[in-house]
Motif scaffolding. Structure first.
Motif, PDB file in Angstrom:
ATOM      1  N   GLY A  26       0.912  -1.236   0.359  1.00 28.10           N
ATOM      2  CA  GLY A  26       0.243   0.144  -0.436  1.00 28.10           C
ATOM      3  C   GLY A  26       0.858   1.029  -0.011  1.00 28.10           C
ATOM      4  N   ALA A  27       0.067   2.318   0.391  1.00 29.37           N
ATOM      5  CA  ALA A  27       0.448   3.555   0.118  1.00 29.37           C
ATOM      6  C   ALA A  27       1.998   3.551   1.122  1.00 29.37           C
ATOM      7  N   GLY A  83       4.386   1.494   2.511  1.00 32.28           N
ATOM      8  CA  GLY A  83       5.266  -0.007   1.930  1.00 32.28           C
ATOM      9  C   GLY A  83       5.460   0.143   0.318  1.00 32.28           C
ATOM     10  N   GLY A  98      -2.095 -10.062  -1.696  1.00 29.96           N
ATOM     11  CA  GLY A  98      -3.739  -8.722  -1.965  1.00 29.96           C
ATOM     12  C   GLY A  98      -3.660  -7.797  -3.103  1.00 29.96           C
ATOM     13  N   VAL A  99      -3.971  -6.987  -3.300  1.00 32.42           N
ATOM     14  CA  VAL A  99      -4.088  -6.049  -4.420  1.00 32.42           C
ATOM     15  C   VAL A  99      -2.848  -5.016  -4.432  1.00 32.42           C
ATOM     16  N   GLY A 107      -3.261  -1.349  -2.338  1.00 27.11           N
ATOM     17  CA  GLY A 107      -4.020  -1.335  -0.796  1.00 27.11           C
ATOM     18  C   GLY A 107      -5.400  -0.947  -1.083  1.00 27.11           C
ATOM     19  N   GLN A 108      -5.137   0.100   0.418  1.00 28.69           N
ATOM     20  CA  GLN A 108      -6.505   0.815   0.303  1.00 28.69           C
ATOM     21  C   GLN A 108      -6.369   2.078  -1.067  1.00 28.69           C
ATOM     22  N   GLU A 114     -11.639   9.101  -4.782  1.00 25.03           N
ATOM     23  CA  GLU A 114     -10.920  10.303  -5.485  1.00 25.03           C
ATOM     24  C   GLU A 114     -10.316  10.374  -4.064  1.00 25.03           C
ATOM     25  N   GLY A 164      -4.905  -1.986   6.754  1.00 27.24           N
ATOM     26  CA  GLY A 164      -6.238  -2.802   7.259  1.00 27.24           C
ATOM     27  C   GLY A 164      -7.069  -2.365   6.295  1.00 27.24           C
ATOM     28  N   ALA A 188       5.037   0.696   9.920  1.00 29.35           N
ATOM     29  CA  ALA A 188       4.772   1.780   9.369  1.00 29.35           C
ATOM     30  C   ALA A 188       3.782   1.495   8.278  1.00 29.35           C
ATOM     31  N   ASP A 240      -1.641   2.335   8.009  1.00 27.52           N
ATOM     32  CA  ASP A 240      -2.427   2.130   9.001  1.00 27.52           C
ATOM     33  C   ASP A 240      -1.934   0.679   9.968  1.00 27.52           C
ATOM     34  N   GLN A 248      -4.427   8.197   7.272  1.00 30.43           N
ATOM     35  CA  GLN A 248      -4.016   8.254   5.699  1.00 30.43           C
ATOM     36  C   GLN A 248      -3.425   8.750   4.696  1.00 30.43           C
TER      37      GLN A 248
HETATM   38  C1  LIG Z   1     -13.167   4.048   1.089  1.00 30.58           C
HETATM   39  C2  LIG Z   1     -11.690   4.857   1.554  1.00 30.58           C
HETATM   40  C3  LIG Z   1     -11.887   6.148   1.132  1.00 30.58           C
HETATM   41  C4  LIG Z   1     -10.326   6.713   1.620  1.00 30.58           C
HETATM   42  N1  LIG Z   1      -9.900   8.194   0.897  1.00 30.58           N
HETATM   43  C5  LIG Z   1      -8.627   8.745   2.066  1.00 30.58           C
HETATM   44  C6  LIG Z   1      -8.767   9.751   0.811  1.00 30.58           C
HETATM   45  O1  LIG Z   1      -9.634  10.437   0.615  1.00 30.58           O
HETATM   46  N2  LIG Z   1      -7.065  10.393   1.080  1.00 30.58           N
HETATM   47  C7  LIG Z   1      -7.238   9.970   1.959  1.00 30.58           C
HETATM   48  O2  LIG Z   1      -5.110  10.338   2.495  1.00 30.58           O
HETATM   49  N3  LIG Z   1      -6.918   8.622   2.504  1.00 30.58           N
HETATM   50  C8  LIG Z   1      -7.693   8.183   2.422  1.00 30.58           C
HETATM   51  N4  LIG Z   1      -7.982   6.899   2.910  1.00 30.58           N
HETATM   52  C9  LIG Z   1      -7.613   6.245   4.396  1.00 30.58           C
HETATM   53  C10 LIG Z   1      -5.665   5.602   2.907  1.00 30.58           C
HETATM   54  O3  LIG Z   1      -6.575   4.689   1.787  1.00 30.58           O
HETATM   55  C11 LIG Z   1      -5.301   4.662   4.205  1.00 30.58           C
HETATM   56  O4  LIG Z   1      -4.663   5.764   5.200  1.00 30.58           O
HETATM   57  C12 LIG Z   1      -3.043   4.478   3.527  1.00 30.58           C
HETATM   58  O5  LIG Z   1      -3.813   3.796   2.165  1.00 30.58           O
HETATM   59  C13 LIG Z   1      -2.969   3.091   3.966  1.00 30.58           C
HETATM   60  O6  LIG Z   1      -1.866   2.791   3.226  1.00 30.58           O
HETATM   61  P1  LIG Z   1      -0.979   0.924   4.213  1.00 30.58           P
HETATM   62  O7  LIG Z   1      -0.136   1.355   3.455  1.00 30.58           O
HETATM   63  O8  LIG Z   1      -0.808   1.865   5.683  1.00 30.58           O
HETATM   64  O9  LIG Z   1      -1.999  -0.060   4.142  1.00 30.58           O
HETATM   65  P2  LIG Z   1      -2.799  -0.677   3.003  1.00 30.58           P
HETATM   66  O10 LIG Z   1      -3.230   0.393   1.996  1.00 30.58           O
HETATM   67  O11 LIG Z   1      -4.648  -1.472   3.788  1.00 30.58           O
HETATM   68  O12 LIG Z   1      -2.355  -1.955   2.221  1.00 30.58           O
HETATM   69  C14 LIG Z   1      -2.171  -2.662   3.539  1.00 30.58           C
HETATM   70  C15 LIG Z   1      -0.909  -3.901   1.920  1.00 30.58           C
HETATM   71  O13 LIG Z   1      -0.956  -5.080   2.517  1.00 30.58           O
HETATM   72  C16 LIG Z   1      -1.406  -6.049   2.234  1.00 30.58           C
HETATM   73  N5  LIG Z   1      -0.905  -7.267   3.424  1.00 30.58           N
HETATM   74  C17 LIG Z   1      -2.070  -7.400   3.959  1.00 30.58           C
HETATM   75  N6  LIG Z   1      -1.581  -7.921   5.782  1.00 30.58           N
HETATM   76  C18 LIG Z   1      -0.816  -8.003   4.721  1.00 30.58           C
HETATM   77  C19 LIG Z   1       0.871  -9.711   4.643  1.00 30.58           C
HETATM   78  N7  LIG Z   1       0.299  -9.868   6.210  1.00 30.58           N
HETATM   79  N8  LIG Z   1       2.199  -9.231   4.230  1.00 30.58           N
HETATM   80  C20 LIG Z   1       2.030  -9.048   3.014  1.00 30.58           C
HETATM   81  N9  LIG Z   1       0.070  -8.002   2.489  1.00 30.58           N
HETATM   82  C21 LIG Z   1      -0.351  -7.915   3.322  1.00 30.58           C
HETATM   83  C22 LIG Z   1      -3.528  -5.407   1.697  1.00 30.58           C
HETATM   84  O14 LIG Z   1      -3.803  -6.382   0.968  1.00 30.58           O
HETATM   85  C23 LIG Z   1      -2.374  -4.048   1.202  1.00 30.58           C
HETATM   86  O15 LIG Z   1      -1.864  -4.194  -0.508  1.00 30.58           O
HETATM   87  C24 LIG Z   1      -9.450   5.847   2.193  1.00 30.58           C
HETATM   88  C25 LIG Z   1      -9.575   4.420   3.047  1.00 30.58           C
HETATM   89  C26 LIG Z   1     -10.810   3.948   2.219  1.00 30.58           C
HETATM   90  C27 LIG Z   1     -11.189   2.512   2.243  1.00 30.58           C
END
Ligand SMILES: Cc1cc2nc3c(=O)[nH]c(=O)nc-3n(C[C@H](O)[C@H](O)[C@H](O)COP(=O)(O)OP(=O)(O)OC[C@H]3O[C@@H](n4cnc5c(N)ncnc54)[C@H](O)[C@@H]3O)c2cc1C
Length: 306
Positions: free
Chosen positions: A13-14, A16, A36-37, A40-41, A47, A114, A275, A277, A285
């Motif tokens: 995700g963002a 990683g 997964g995809v 991520g989120q 938008e 998450g 790092a 969520d 965010q």
């Molecule tokens: C509907 C919605 C709308 C949003 N709108 C906004 C917005 O407008 N602006 C904003 O700033 N933020 C927004 N957010 C929040 C933002 O998208 C997240 O805070 C941010 O993308 C989190 O990034 P991350 O990399 O921590 O986690 P994630 O994006 O959750 O990425 C984690 C990745 O790790 C994978 N994974 C899970 N477990 C494992 C494992 N054990 N080993 C390897 N991979 C694994 C997951 O499949 C996923 O691909 C929104 C979220 C949602 C759900």
């Protein structure tokens, strides 16, 4: 046994992808393993209007740009894999995949993110995908011209309710309190939209229907009164659960299953960082995930130098 890496990042995700950009740009041999995809989120978000400095606001576009940046710096990425073993103690960490492959690294950055929280009420499992959704971007189009409920009172609920008005003929926000927990601008956007109405101090108690969702039972928390409302779809935005189930015996989690880190994103295990969520924090965010990913990668570099 596969190659030895300097940094393995678990999650694409963002957070990683940012860690991958920083560590591969520093010429560290870097691998992202993503269940997964990719993205991520971000790819669930229609938008991302509040991410500074990019011309696009489409979530999947922001994710694709980050992925390209990481790959251009030499970061290797393997997605749609399943991790079955985490051996993080000691100088050399090993990650095992379901298909038997093993990857070794001097440092590991955990960024599993998450997922949306469920309401856990009768009918929810039955109608997931046939009337109940957790992603307006993914499923909003299915409800074009139909009436939907949005459950929740935070930023996601109010922003996604506004997104849904592009498709649905009517959007009703059901929220358990008499006030919202969202930013003021998100509240005002929802309030001024003529397609959006509000049922406050109320909670959904049951989803009903045959093949697809047909109605919901709503309890007015102030009076205890139950009522049935015919509805085509329900979108649930009531918080999130960190993807840390598989890590609970690996790193230290708090009561909400968030990974405990220090301000440098260090976990209690030397050479292991976390790092995004998945960690203990208040604001989730893209900007905060990107910031955490940066710090985790820089901390991993410092650890490798020392
Ligand atoms: C509907 C919605 C709308 C949003 N709108 C906004 C917005 O407008 N602006 C904003 O700033 N933020 C927004 N957010 C929040 C933002 O998208 C997240 O805070 C941010 O993308 C989190 O990034 P991350 O990399 O921590 O986690 P994630 O994006 O959750 O990425 C984690 C990745 O790790 C994978 N994974 C899970 N477990 C494992 C494992 N054990 N080993 C390897 N991979 C694994 C997951 O499949 C996923 O691909 C929104 C979220 C949602 C759900």
């Amino acid at each position: 046994m596969e190659d030895l890496f300097d940094v393995i990042i678990l999650g694409g995700g963002a957070a990683g992808l940012t860690a991958g950009i920083y560590s591969s740009r520093a010429k560290l041999k870097t691998l992202i393993l993503n269940e997964g995809v990719m993205g991520g989120q971000m790819v669930l978000t229609n938008e991302i209007a509040n991410y500074p400095g990019v011309e696009t606001t489409k979530g999947f576009s922001v994710a694709n740009i980050m992925k390209k940046q990481a790959k251009d710096f030499g970061c290797q990425i393997k997605s749609n894999i399943k991790i079955t073993g985490y051996h993080l103690e000691g100088d050399l960490k090993t990650i095992e995949l379901e298909d038997g492959r093993k990857f070794r690294s001097r440092t590991v950055v955990l960024t599993p993110g998450g997922k949306p929280r469920s309401l856990n009420i009768p009918g929810e499992d039955k109608f997931k995908g046939t009337g109940i959704s957790y992603c307006a971007t993914c499923d909003g189009d299915f409800f074009t011209g139909k009436e939907v409920i949005v459950v929740g009172g935070g930023n996601s609920a109010l922003e996604e309710a506004v997104t849904l008005t592009k498709y649905a003929s009517k959007v009703t926000i059901v929220h358990q309190f008499d006030h919202f927990q969202a930013f003021e601008h998100a509240i005002q956007e929802a309030k001024k939209d003529p397609k959006i109405s509000f049922i406050m101090e109320s909670e959904l108690r049951e989803f009903k229907g045959n093949e697809t969702l047909e109605s919901v039972i709503i309890e007015n928390l102030a009076t205890g009164e139950l009522s049935e409302m015919k509805i085509d779809g329900v979108f649930i935005f009531v918080g999130y659960l960190p993807n840390t189930e598989s890590l609970k015996d690996v790193v230290v989690l708090n009561q909400r299953n968030e990974i405990i880190v220090d301000p440098d994103m260090k976990t209690a295990i030397p050479g292991v960082f976390a790092a995004g969520d998945c960690i203990v924090k208040k604001y989730r965010q893209v900007t905060t995930a990107v910031a955490d990913g940066t710090i985790a990668a820089l901390s991993a570099m410092e650890y490798l130098r020392s």
